[in-house]
Design a protein around this motif. Structure first.
Motif, mmCIF file in Angstrom:
data_model
loop_
_atom_site.group_PDB
_atom_site.id
_atom_site.type_symbol
_atom_site.label_atom_id
_atom_site.label_comp_id
_atom_site.label_asym_id
_atom_site.label_seq_id
_atom_site.Cartn_x
_atom_site.Cartn_y
_atom_site.Cartn_z
ATOM 1 N N SER A 198 0.809 -1.223 0.000
ATOM 2 C CA SER A 198 0.000 0.000 0.000
ATOM 3 C C SER A 198 0.843 1.275 0.000
ATOM 4 N N ASP A 199 2.169 1.123 0.119
ATOM 5 C CA ASP A 199 3.022 2.308 0.225
ATOM 6 C C ASP A 199 4.322 2.097 -0.557
ATOM 7 N N ILE A 200 4.219 2.093 -1.875
ATOM 8 C CA ILE A 200 5.370 1.880 -2.756
ATOM 9 C C ILE A 200 5.450 3.016 -3.764
ATOM 10 N N SER A 201 6.639 3.538 -3.966
ATOM 11 C CA SER A 201 6.807 4.662 -4.887
ATOM 12 C C SER A 201 6.667 4.196 -6.343
ATOM 13 N N PRO A 202 6.224 5.082 -7.253
ATOM 14 C CA PRO A 202 5.926 4.701 -8.637
ATOM 15 C C PRO A 202 7.124 4.146 -9.421
ATOM 16 N N LYS A 203 8.351 4.485 -9.059
ATOM 17 C CA LYS A 203 9.514 4.054 -9.824
ATOM 18 C C LYS A 203 10.085 2.711 -9.366
ATOM 19 N N THR A 204 9.426 2.078 -8.425
ATOM 20 C CA THR A 204 9.935 0.837 -7.844
ATOM 21 C C THR A 204 9.579 -0.372 -8.708
ATOM 22 N N LEU A 205 10.502 -1.328 -8.798
ATOM 23 C CA LEU A 205 10.220 -2.635 -9.387
ATOM 24 C C LEU A 205 9.972 -3.614 -8.246
ATOM 25 N N VAL A 206 8.854 -4.339 -8.327
ATOM 26 C CA VAL A 206 8.487 -5.292 -7.279
ATOM 27 C C VAL A 206 8.398 -6.684 -7.895
ATOM 28 N N TYR A 207 9.112 -7.636 -7.301
ATOM 29 C CA TYR A 207 8.992 -9.035 -7.718
ATOM 30 C C TYR A 207 8.275 -9.793 -6.619
ATOM 31 N N LEU A 208 7.214 -10.504 -7.002
ATOM 32 C CA LEU A 208 6.412 -11.241 -6.034
ATOM 33 C C LEU A 208 6.429 -12.730 -6.357
ATOM 34 N N ASP A 209 6.663 -13.531 -5.345
ATOM 35 C CA ASP A 209 6.600 -14.985 -5.456
ATOM 36 C C ASP A 209 5.761 -15.498 -4.291
ATOM 37 N N PRO A 210 4.438 -15.292 -4.373
ATOM 38 C CA PRO A 210 3.573 -15.610 -3.233
ATOM 39 C C PRO A 210 3.481 -17.106 -2.974
ATOM 40 N N PRO A 211 2.936 -17.496 -1.835
ATOM 41 C CA PRO A 211 2.743 -18.920 -1.553
ATOM 42 C C PRO A 211 1.929 -19.591 -2.654
ATOM 43 N N TYR A 212 2.263 -20.840 -2.945
ATOM 44 C CA TYR A 212 1.531 -21.588 -3.960
ATOM 45 C C TYR A 212 0.031 -21.553 -3.689
ATOM 46 N N TYR A 213 -0.753 -21.490 -4.765
ATOM 47 C CA TYR A 213 -2.208 -21.508 -4.619
ATOM 48 C C TYR A 213 -2.685 -22.891 -4.177
ATOM 49 N N VAL A 214 -2.127 -23.927 -4.791
ATOM 50 C CA VAL A 214 -2.608 -25.292 -4.545
ATOM 51 C C VAL A 214 -1.975 -25.912 -3.301
ATOM 52 N N ALA A 215 -0.662 -25.792 -3.167
ATOM 53 C CA ALA A 215 0.038 -26.523 -2.105
ATOM 54 C C ALA A 215 0.743 -25.610 -1.107
ATOM 55 N N GLY A 216 0.328 -24.358 -1.036
ATOM 56 C CA GLY A 216 1.021 -23.416 -0.167
ATOM 57 C C GLY A 216 1.044 -23.814 1.289
ATOM 58 N N ASP A 217 -0.050 -24.397 1.772
ATOM 59 C CA ASP A 217 -0.131 -24.750 3.182
ATOM 60 C C ASP A 217 0.834 -25.873 3.534
ATOM 61 N N LYS A 218 1.187 -26.692 2.540
ATOM 62 C CA LYS A 218 2.115 -27.796 2.779
ATOM 63 C C LYS A 218 3.577 -27.332 2.742
ATOM 64 N N CYS A 219 3.824 -26.204 2.085
ATOM 65 C CA CYS A 219 5.206 -25.772 1.860
ATOM 66 C C CYS A 219 5.666 -24.639 2.769
#
Length: 313
Positions: A198-219
């Motif tokens: 919610s608080d990122i400047s416009p010139k920033t590059l953000v890489y996201l690798d969120p928890p797996y959708y299917v097996a996230g709870d196991k990992c």
């Protein structure tokens, strides 16, 4: 660039592939970089090495991941950690002991460990665990018996990844590069990802690798499928899609190839297929299995056609 810290779903080889194919060319030069789901930080390490210097902030809600990174970037604590690594010889019982300590402790600090002790536990449990899954792994490398079906000892035992000299060498290599390529402007946090976004400047590059959708709870200890208190939250995968919609800063994300994810990001998903294999299967001589992940971004043009590539993790 490979991290010193193996983590489920690590992206070191995929990061190298992205650089070779010019995936990030549309957003160069990078003036600021953020990884909200840091883990082993392989994508950021590769970008720093190739395109640095630039300021970096890595974030992980897992306090143990945060402490490990914060410790290795502190010269005094890094030395203490490496001394502990060099003097330690693991036994078969250590994996279960450390796993139990981490899962019981969470953020309550009931074991009163120092920061270095907490960082050491996190590093150790990932080095000993099956497929780098850390405290979420059911067992250590080689299984509980350490024997094959015919009763003979397995070629690769529980401590196959515990090479103290190489571990410390990797820690120094990674942290020295980070300090040079960020000019010391490197921040480690453990904020809630939605507060961070919610608080990122416009010139920033953000890489996201969120928890797996299917097996996230196991990992992952902190997946989108749980709150850590046994209560199921609202769909955080949907919340993430909403948080990314219409932002001015540039972002790229990798996800497991789930139809539900494609519906959250219509027209933004590309598929990348890797001949993927867990290190344990690789050492056992098992065949490679194709695995497809999604690459999602808000900065076109994104990807050239991907071809299969062998990856051992």
């Amino acid at each position: 660039m490979k991290s010193f810290f193996g983590y489920p779903g690590g992206k070191s080889r995929l990061a190298t592939r992205f650089v070779k194919q010019g995936v990030f060319n549309p957003v160069l030069p990078i003036t600021e970089y953020i990884e909200p789901f840091a883990g082993g930080f392989s994508m950021g390490l590769t970008l720093l090495k190739e395109y640095g210097p630039f300021p970096v902030r890595i974030n992980d809600i897992d306090k143990d991941v945060f402490v490990l990174w914060d410790v290795v970037l502190n010269p005094k604590e890094r030395n203490e950690l490496c001394q502990k690594v060099m003097s330690f010889k693991p036994t078969l019982r250590d994996f279960a002991k450390v796993k139990s300590r981490i899962l019981a402790d969470k953020d309550k600090c009931r074991f009163h460990r120092t920061r270095v002790e907490r960082a050491f536990d996190k590093l150790l449990v990932h080095k000993l665990s099956y497929s780098n899954m850390g405290e979420k792994a059911a067992t250590h490398v080689g299984g509980k018996s350490q024997r094959a079906d015919d009763g003979t000892p397995k070629q690769w035992g529980f401590d196959v990844r515990w090479n103290p000299a190489e571990i410390c060498k990797a820690i120094v290599r990674v942290t020295d590069m980070v300090k040079v390529q960020t000019a010391g402007n490197f921040q480690v946090t453990f904020d809630n990802v939605f507060d961070l976004l919610s608080d990122i400047s416009p010139k920033t590059l953000v890489y996201l690798d969120p928890p797996y959708y299917v097996a996230g709870d196991k990992c992952y200890k902190h997946s989108f499928a749980n709150n850590g208190d046994g209560k199921r939250p609202t769909n955080k995968h949907e919340d993430l899609a909403k948080a990314l919609k219409g932002v001015k800063w540039r972002w790229l994300m990798t996800y497991d190839n789930a139809e539900a994810v494609k519906k959250l990001y219509p027209g933004q998903c590309a598929e990348v297929t890797l001949n993927y294999q867990m290190s344990s299967a690789y050492r056992a001589g098992q065949s490679l299995k194709p695995n497809t992940e999604l690459v999602i971004s808000n900065f076109p043009p994104l990807l050239k056609p991907f071809t299969n590539e062998n990856v051992h993790v």
